[in-house]
Scaffold this active site. Structure first.
Site, PDB file in Angstrom:
ATOM      1  N   ASN A 161       0.863  -1.183   0.000  1.00 26.30           N
ATOM      2  CA  ASN A 161       0.000   0.000   0.000  1.00 26.30           C
ATOM      3  C   ASN A 161       0.901   1.235   0.000  1.00 26.30           C
ATOM      4  OD1 ASN A 161      -1.713   2.131   0.454  1.00 26.30           O
ATOM      5  ND2 ASN A 161      -2.700   1.253   2.264  1.00 26.30           N
ATOM      6  N   ARG A 195      -6.631   1.313  -3.991  1.00 26.10           N
ATOM      7  CA  ARG A 195      -7.771   1.899  -3.285  1.00 26.10           C
ATOM      8  C   ARG A 195      -8.142   0.982  -2.123  1.00 26.10           C
ATOM      9  NH1 ARG A 195      -9.156  -0.850  -7.670  1.00 26.10           N
ATOM     10  NH2 ARG A 195     -10.770  -2.461  -7.505  1.00 26.10           N
ATOM     11  N   ASN A 197     -10.080  -1.688  -0.145  1.00 22.88           N
ATOM     12  CA  ASN A 197     -10.708  -2.957  -0.515  1.00 22.88           C
ATOM     13  C   ASN A 197     -10.192  -3.534  -1.835  1.00 22.88           C
ATOM     14  OD1 ASN A 197     -12.384  -3.527   1.720  1.00 22.88           O
ATOM     15  ND2 ASN A 197     -13.858  -1.989   1.018  1.00 22.88           N
ATOM     16  N   ASP A 220      -1.640  -2.528   9.294  1.00 26.91           N
ATOM     17  CA  ASP A 220      -2.387  -3.759   9.551  1.00 26.91           C
ATOM     18  C   ASP A 220      -3.674  -3.868   8.751  1.00 26.91           C
ATOM     19  OD1 ASP A 220      -0.684  -4.912  11.732  1.00 26.91           O
ATOM     20  OD2 ASP A 220      -1.140  -2.988  12.638  1.00 26.91           O
ATOM     21  N   SER A 251       2.098   3.039  10.318  1.00 32.47           N
ATOM     22  CA  SER A 251       2.514   3.792  11.505  1.00 32.47           C
ATOM     23  C   SER A 251       2.514   2.929  12.761  1.00 32.47           C
ATOM     24  CB  SER A 251       1.579   4.994  11.725  1.00 32.47           C
ATOM     25  OG  SER A 251       1.630   5.871  10.634  1.00 32.47           O
ATOM     26  N   ARG A 324      -4.311  13.593   9.388  1.00 30.90           N
ATOM     27  CA  ARG A 324      -3.436  12.663   8.675  1.00 30.90           C
ATOM     28  C   ARG A 324      -2.229  13.367   8.060  1.00 30.90           C
ATOM     29  NH1 ARG A 324      -3.043   7.723   6.385  1.00 30.90           N
ATOM     30  NH2 ARG A 324      -4.879   6.948   7.444  1.00 30.90           N
TER      31      ARG A 324
END
Length: 559
Positions: A161, A195, A197, A220, A251, A324
């Site tokens: 990711n 993206r 899912n 996770d 993180s 964020r």
């Protein structure tokens, strides 16, 4: 190289093991430096002939720390020599620190005894093969853990990711993981998720016969998608057995920290944790891992590998999404905001004690310190100031589960599924859970309607890299480690729980508001009209929820 020069006194290595292969080579990059190399069942011993300071002319490398060895020739057609390189990641003391971490060591040897390039390469390949075979037989002791091995050669799908954590996952892959996998001779295909899912959809349709393992490099949340995608397949019984690997790229990195912890190594963080997890991945040992089924009022059943949270922990993780842009500091800000206006959550909690503890409820309800963070993460004691009473500045980095658009919308509850409907859901049937609208059996312990600060159910040891929330947890103990904190705790006492959890010391404190129990199943019924419930850091439907552990349902590469 000249194997004929081997002498009897060289036949015992530094570990006491008989020498099985001996040779003399030059060091790649400096042909003037010659050395003898001895291979035993446990070590690779290198003795330099050139003058060197006392104690530095002999190196003993444990094959437990070796991830691979390869033989090759250079592109120079005039060079008849062959080479073999061995790659080690031994534990070494960190500079300016009392801790230890795995650090890369490469040894490369040149073979030029014969004029025939093919013969030199054949000899180098014999050495490389022997080193790989012997290193593959080494095991670190893991009491009570049943382990298997990944096949060699191994084919991995590596899902990354690129948005997780600080957005550096691809850079970390390029700087560390790609090299480690190549050194170990592991074939891998890089898949970059696009993206939320995306990974879940891939797992539903993927031809898993192409892969020996699925590896996730992210926070996770990406593993949560992978596991639930596998269990939504028609062939879920076979699919859920494919070994899963985890590399920290987010993180919080709770599971990666847990895997490192299970290996028995001392705590490490950041890129040192990544190198450690990469090493364990390359060693290729596989353990069973528990999964926990989660039932909600109207949503399909979910499966969790890490945690279920309600209250303070879930609130901080999700509410900090607005910060964020601040990276890991978003959790510090979120924690400060939530501590400043500590909420109370009304609800009812019940649980079925774990089988080993059912004959002593007093033993189940030990007063222990709990850290309240289902998505917890970094706490820096130096930056935490505890003030009695008022606001408490603290730094608390909670898990980043790489969910890009957590939704707080709650779908309207539909009819609770019947027992037959529960059994027909994808995945294994639950053995102790009843539908949410049915009363619980008398064997369950009911915590009368209380005011809570948080409820946290853990299935792994860590909530984050530096938060050892459940020190007694193992990867397949068949236990949900349930913590809850009653209302009435002060801000300063709650902060002390966070601080103690950094080293798992919260289990030895005497916090009267904390309760810890080892359970097989639980049911939570929130009465507060508003709130957040998270599973592995992902927001789920707010309302009644129940869970049951399925021991050893999946498989995890733990090294």
């Amino acid at each position: 190289m000249d194997e004929r020069r081997a002498e009897p006194d060289r036949r015992i290595g530094g570990s006491g093991s008989p020498v099985t292969l001996f040779g003399e080579f030059t060091i790649t990059g400096n042909r003037k430096v010659r050395c003898s190399v001895s291979l035993t069942e446990r070590d690779l011993l290198i003795q330099r002939f050139a003058s060197a300071p006392v104690g530095r002319n002999k190196v003993v490398l444990s094959l437990k720390d070796c991830i691979g060895c390869r033989a090759y020739r250079t592109d120079d057609s005039a060079d008849t020599a062959a080479y073999f390189s061995a790659y080690f990641y031994p534990l070494k003391r960190r500079w300016m620190s009392s801790g230890v971490s795995r650090q890369r060591v490469e040894h490369c040897f040149r073979l030029a005894a014969l004029q025939d390039p093919g013969a030199n390469l054949e000899e180098a390949e014999k050495w490389a093969r022997a080193v790989r075979e012997r290193s593959g037989r080494q095991r670190y002791p893991r009491d009570g853990v049943s382990m298997s091995e990944l096949p060699r050669p191994c084919r991995m799908m590596l899902l990354v990711n690129p948005q997780s954590g600080k957005g550096q996952a691809l850079t970390l892959y390029n700087n560390h993981i790609q090299r480690q996998l190549n050194e170990a001779g592991i074939q891998h295909t890089l898949v970059i998720t696009e993206r939320q899912n995306h990974a879940r959809e891939l797992m539903r349709e993927a031809d898993l016969s192409q892969w020996d393992a699925l590896v996730i490099m992210s926070g996770d949340g990406l593993l949560y998608e992978v596991i639930n995608g596998l269990l939504e397949r028609p062939d879920w019984e076979e699919a859920v057995q494919i070994p899963l690997g985890i590399l920290p790229g987010g993180s919080g990195n709770a599971l990666a920290a847990s895997v490192h912890h299970y290996s028995g190594a001392s705590p490490v963080y950041s890129e040192e944790l990544l190198v450690s997890c990469g090493f364990l991945l390359c060693k290729g040992l596989v353990s069973h891992m528990d999964l926990v089924s989660i039932h909600l009022s109207s949503s399909p059943r979910l499966f969790s590998f890490l945690s279920l949270a309600w209250g303070f922990v879930a609130d901080v993780d999700i509410e900090s999404e607005k910060y964020r842009h601040a990276g890991a500091a978003r959790f510090t800000v979120g924690t400060l905001v939530r501590l400043a206006s500590l909420r109370i959550y009304k609800g009812k909690l019940a649980y079925l004690p774990a089988a080993a503890d059912r004959n002593g409820e007093e033993g189940l309800r030990k007063n222990m310190t709990l850290h309240c963070n289902n998505q917890a993460s970094s706490l820096s004691p130096a930056s935490l100031l505890c003030h009695q009473g008022g606001d408490t500045p603290c730094e608390n980095t909670l898990h980043n589960y790489c969910h890009s658009n957590n939704s707080l919308k709650v779908r309207k509850a539909e009819n609770t599924p019947s027992r037959s409907a529960i059994k027909s859901l994808p995945g294994p049937p639950d053995s102790v859970l009843l539908p949410l609208d049915q009363p619980l059996p008398s064997s369950w312990v009911v915590v009368q309607e209380e005011d809570f600060v948080l409820v946290l159910a853990m299935h792994q040891s860590h909530l984050a890299e530096d938060l050892l929330a459940a020190p007694e947890a193992t990867v397949d103990d068949g236990i949900i480690h349930l913590f809850y904190v009653r209302a009435g705790i002060s801000r300063s006492a709650l902060l002390r729980l966070f601080l103690a959890m950094e080293k798992g010391a919260h289990l030895a404190t005497n916090c009267q508001h904390l309760v810890y129990a080892k359970v097989q199943a639980l049911r939570l019924e929130p009465y507060s009209p508003k709130g957040i419930i998270t599973v592995d850091g992902e927001v789920v439907e707010y309302g009644p929820v129940q869970a049951e552990v399925h021991r050893g349902l999946s498989r995890l590469i733990t090294g």
